[in-house]
Design a protein around this motif. Structure first.
Motif, short mmCIF file in Angstrom:
data_model
loop_
_atom_site.label_atom_id
_atom_site.label_comp_id
_atom_site.label_asym_id
_atom_site.label_seq_id
_atom_site.Cartn_x
_atom_site.Cartn_y
_atom_site.Cartn_z
N ASP A 43 -4.53 -6.34 -5.33
CA ASP A 43 -5.95 -6.54 -5.10
C ASP A 43 -6.22 -6.39 -3.60
O ASP A 43 -5.31 -6.12 -2.82
N GLY B 215 2.38 -0.23 -13.98
CA GLY B 215 1.39 -1.22 -14.40
C GLY B 215 1.23 -2.35 -13.41
O GLY B 215 0.68 -3.40 -13.74
N GLU C 139 2.07 1.69 -3.53
CA GLU C 139 1.02 1.46 -4.51
C GLU C 139 1.06 2.44 -5.68
O GLU C 139 0.97 2.05 -6.85
N GLU C 140 1.24 3.70 -5.39
CA GLU C 140 1.24 4.72 -6.44
C GLU C 140 2.42 4.54 -7.40
O GLU C 140 2.25 4.57 -8.62
N THR D 237 -0.38 -3.57 -9.82
CA THR D 237 -1.43 -3.22 -8.87
C THR D 237 -1.56 -4.33 -7.82
O THR D 237 -1.05 -5.43 -7.99
N GLU E 228 1.81 1.39 -9.44
CA GLU E 228 0.75 1.57 -10.43
C GLU E 228 1.27 2.26 -11.68
O GLU E 228 0.83 1.95 -12.79
N GLU E 229 2.21 3.17 -11.52
CA GLU E 229 2.81 3.85 -12.68
C GLU E 229 3.54 2.86 -13.58
O GLU E 229 3.72 3.12 -14.76
N ASP F 29 0.19 -5.62 -15.46
CA ASP F 29 -0.51 -5.52 -16.73
C ASP F 29 0.41 -6.01 -17.84
O ASP F 29 1.60 -5.66 -17.85
N LYS G 91 0.83 -1.21 0.00
CA LYS G 91 0.00 0.00 0.00
C LYS G 91 0.87 1.26 0.00
O LYS G 91 0.52 2.26 -0.63
#
Length: 170
Positions: free
Chosen positions: A121, A117, A110-111, A119, A114-115, A129, A107
Protein backbone atom coordinates in the motif's frame (compact mmCIF):
# COMPACT_ATOMS: atom_id res chain seq x y z
CA UNK A 1 -2.23 0.83 11.62
CA UNK A 2 -3.39 -0.08 8.11
CA UNK A 3 -2.69 -3.80 8.25
CA UNK A 4 -3.82 -6.70 10.37
CA UNK A 5 -1.81 -9.36 12.17
CA UNK A 6 -3.02 -12.72 13.40
CA UNK A 7 -0.81 -14.25 16.06
CA UNK A 8 -0.24 -17.90 15.25
CA UNK A 9 2.39 -20.58 15.74
CA UNK A 10 4.49 -19.39 12.79
CA UNK A 11 4.52 -15.77 13.91
CA UNK A 12 5.15 -16.65 17.57
CA UNK A 13 8.08 -18.79 16.41
CA UNK A 14 9.67 -15.78 14.70
CA UNK A 15 9.27 -13.56 17.76
CA UNK A 16 10.40 -16.26 20.21
CA UNK A 17 10.71 -14.82 23.71
CA UNK A 18 9.42 -11.49 22.37
CA UNK A 19 6.05 -12.96 21.33
CA UNK A 20 4.19 -10.46 23.52
CA UNK A 21 5.27 -7.78 21.02
CA UNK A 22 3.32 -9.30 18.11
CA UNK A 23 0.03 -7.55 18.90
CA UNK A 24 -1.77 -6.20 21.91
CA UNK A 25 -1.15 -4.13 24.98
CA UNK A 26 2.52 -5.04 25.46
CA UNK A 27 3.27 -3.66 22.01
CA UNK A 28 1.31 -0.50 22.75
CA UNK A 29 2.79 0.09 26.20
CA UNK A 30 6.45 -0.70 25.44
CA UNK A 31 8.97 1.86 24.31
CA UNK A 32 9.33 2.29 20.58
CA UNK A 33 12.93 1.08 20.77
CA UNK A 34 11.85 -2.16 22.45
CA UNK A 35 9.18 -2.80 19.83
CA UNK A 36 11.51 -2.03 16.91
CA UNK A 37 14.10 -4.31 18.48
CA UNK A 38 11.61 -7.19 18.78
CA UNK A 39 10.21 -6.61 15.28
CA UNK A 40 13.52 -6.28 13.49
CA UNK A 41 14.96 -9.33 15.23
CA UNK A 42 11.87 -11.35 14.24
CA UNK A 43 12.06 -10.04 10.65
CA UNK A 44 15.70 -11.10 10.31
CA UNK A 45 14.73 -14.52 11.63
CA UNK A 46 11.75 -14.64 9.24
CA UNK A 47 13.89 -13.77 6.23
CA UNK A 48 16.38 -16.45 7.21
CA UNK A 49 13.51 -18.92 7.56
CA UNK A 50 12.16 -18.01 4.11
CA UNK A 51 15.58 -18.58 2.57
CA UNK A 52 15.95 -21.98 4.23
CA UNK A 53 12.48 -23.39 3.49
CA UNK A 54 12.07 -26.47 1.33
CA UNK A 55 9.89 -25.19 -1.48
CA UNK A 56 9.36 -28.68 -2.84
CA UNK A 57 10.27 -30.16 -6.16
CA UNK A 58 7.10 -29.34 -8.06
CA UNK A 59 5.29 -26.15 -8.95
CA UNK A 60 2.50 -27.28 -6.65
CA UNK A 61 3.02 -29.75 -3.83
CA UNK A 62 0.55 -31.39 -1.50
CA UNK A 63 -1.90 -29.47 0.66
CA UNK A 64 0.14 -29.83 3.86
CA UNK A 65 3.32 -28.42 2.30
CA UNK A 66 1.35 -25.59 0.70
CA UNK A 67 -0.34 -24.75 4.01
CA UNK A 68 3.03 -24.67 5.79
CA UNK A 69 4.55 -22.48 3.09
CA UNK A 70 1.52 -20.18 3.10
CA UNK A 71 1.69 -19.80 6.87
CA UNK A 72 5.41 -19.01 6.73
CA UNK A 73 4.81 -16.40 4.04
CA UNK A 74 2.00 -14.80 6.05
CA UNK A 75 4.19 -14.73 9.18
CA UNK A 76 7.03 -13.12 7.20
CA UNK A 77 4.64 -10.47 5.84
CA UNK A 78 3.16 -9.77 9.28
CA UNK A 79 6.64 -9.36 10.74
CA UNK A 80 7.66 -7.13 7.83
CA UNK A 81 4.59 -4.95 8.42
CA UNK A 82 5.18 -4.78 12.17
CA UNK A 83 8.75 -3.67 11.50
CA UNK A 84 7.67 -0.99 9.01
CA UNK A 85 5.08 0.21 11.53
CA UNK A 86 7.31 0.40 14.60
CA UNK A 87 10.43 1.65 12.84
CA UNK A 88 8.46 4.39 11.05
CA UNK A 89 7.58 5.77 14.48
CA UNK A 90 11.21 6.03 15.54
CA UNK A 91 12.84 9.40 16.07
CA UNK A 92 16.30 8.06 15.18
CA UNK A 93 17.64 9.26 11.84
CA UNK A 94 19.43 5.98 11.03
CA UNK A 95 16.26 3.98 11.67
CA UNK A 96 14.24 6.29 9.41
CA UNK A 97 16.82 5.77 6.63
CA UNK A 98 16.61 2.00 6.98
CA UNK A 99 12.79 2.06 6.87
CA UNK A 100 13.00 4.18 3.74
CA UNK A 101 15.32 1.57 2.21
CA UNK A 102 12.83 -1.18 3.08
CA UNK A 103 10.02 0.73 1.38
CA UNK A 104 12.19 1.41 -1.66
CA UNK A 105 13.08 -2.28 -1.82
CA UNK A 106 9.39 -3.12 -1.88
CA UNK A 107 8.93 -0.81 -4.87
CA UNK A 108 11.91 -2.40 -6.65
CA UNK A 109 10.36 -5.87 -6.35
CA UNK A 110 6.76 -4.74 -6.68
CA UNK A 111 6.20 -6.34 -10.08
CA UNK A 112 7.65 -9.73 -9.09
CA UNK A 113 5.70 -9.74 -5.85
CA UNK A 114 2.46 -8.72 -7.55
CA UNK A 115 2.74 -11.82 -9.74
CA UNK A 116 2.59 -13.82 -6.50
CA UNK A 117 -0.43 -11.90 -5.20
CA UNK A 118 1.62 -9.71 -2.86
CA UNK A 119 1.11 -5.95 -3.00
CA UNK A 120 2.23 -2.85 -1.11
CA UNK A 121 0.00 0.00 0.00
CA UNK A 122 1.02 3.66 -0.01
CA UNK A 123 2.55 3.36 3.48
CA UNK A 124 4.77 0.41 2.47
CA UNK A 125 2.75 -2.34 4.16
CA UNK A 126 2.67 -5.68 2.40
CA UNK A 127 -0.48 -7.74 1.83
CA UNK A 128 -1.05 -11.11 0.23
CA UNK A 129 -4.21 -12.08 -1.56
CA UNK A 130 -5.88 -15.09 0.06
CA UNK A 131 -6.18 -16.82 -3.32
CA UNK A 132 -2.40 -16.56 -3.74
CA UNK A 133 -1.94 -18.66 -0.62
CA UNK A 134 -4.60 -21.15 -1.70
CA UNK A 135 -3.07 -21.58 -5.17
CA UNK A 136 0.62 -21.50 -4.37
CA UNK A 137 3.14 -21.99 -7.11
CA UNK A 138 6.03 -23.05 -4.92
CA UNK A 139 8.71 -22.48 -7.53
CA UNK A 140 7.60 -18.90 -8.15
CA UNK A 141 7.63 -18.19 -4.41
CA UNK A 142 11.05 -19.81 -4.15
CA UNK A 143 12.45 -17.48 -6.81
CA UNK A 144 11.38 -14.43 -4.77
CA UNK A 145 11.86 -15.74 -1.21
CA UNK A 146 14.27 -18.71 -1.45
CA UNK A 147 17.96 -18.94 -0.64
CA UNK A 148 19.04 -17.22 -3.87
CA UNK A 149 16.59 -14.34 -3.46
CA UNK A 150 18.13 -10.88 -3.47
CA UNK A 151 14.87 -9.51 -2.07
CA UNK A 152 14.90 -11.72 1.00
CA UNK A 153 18.65 -11.33 1.53
CA UNK A 154 18.26 -7.56 1.45
CA UNK A 155 15.28 -7.61 3.84
CA UNK A 156 17.33 -9.72 6.23
CA UNK A 157 20.31 -7.38 5.98
CA UNK A 158 18.15 -4.30 6.60
CA UNK A 159 16.40 -5.98 9.55
CA UNK A 160 19.74 -6.88 11.10
CA UNK A 161 20.94 -3.29 10.68
CA UNK A 162 17.74 -2.00 12.28
CA UNK A 163 18.24 -4.34 15.21
CA UNK A 164 21.88 -3.28 15.67
CA UNK A 165 21.02 0.44 15.55
CA UNK A 166 18.17 0.07 18.02
CA UNK A 167 20.11 -2.28 20.27
CA UNK A 168 22.95 0.25 20.42
CA UNK A 169 20.53 3.04 21.31
CA UNK A 170 18.71 1.25 24.14
Amino acid sequence: MSYSVTANYYLRNLYGSNKDYIIGSTRLQASNASVVSADSKALAKGAKKMMSLDYGSYATDDDIENAMLGNNIKAFIDTYNNTIDSASDSDLKDIKKLVSKMKTLGKEYEEELEELGITFDDDGYMTIDSSAVENLDNKKFESVFGEDSDFTKTVRSLARKLYKHIDASI
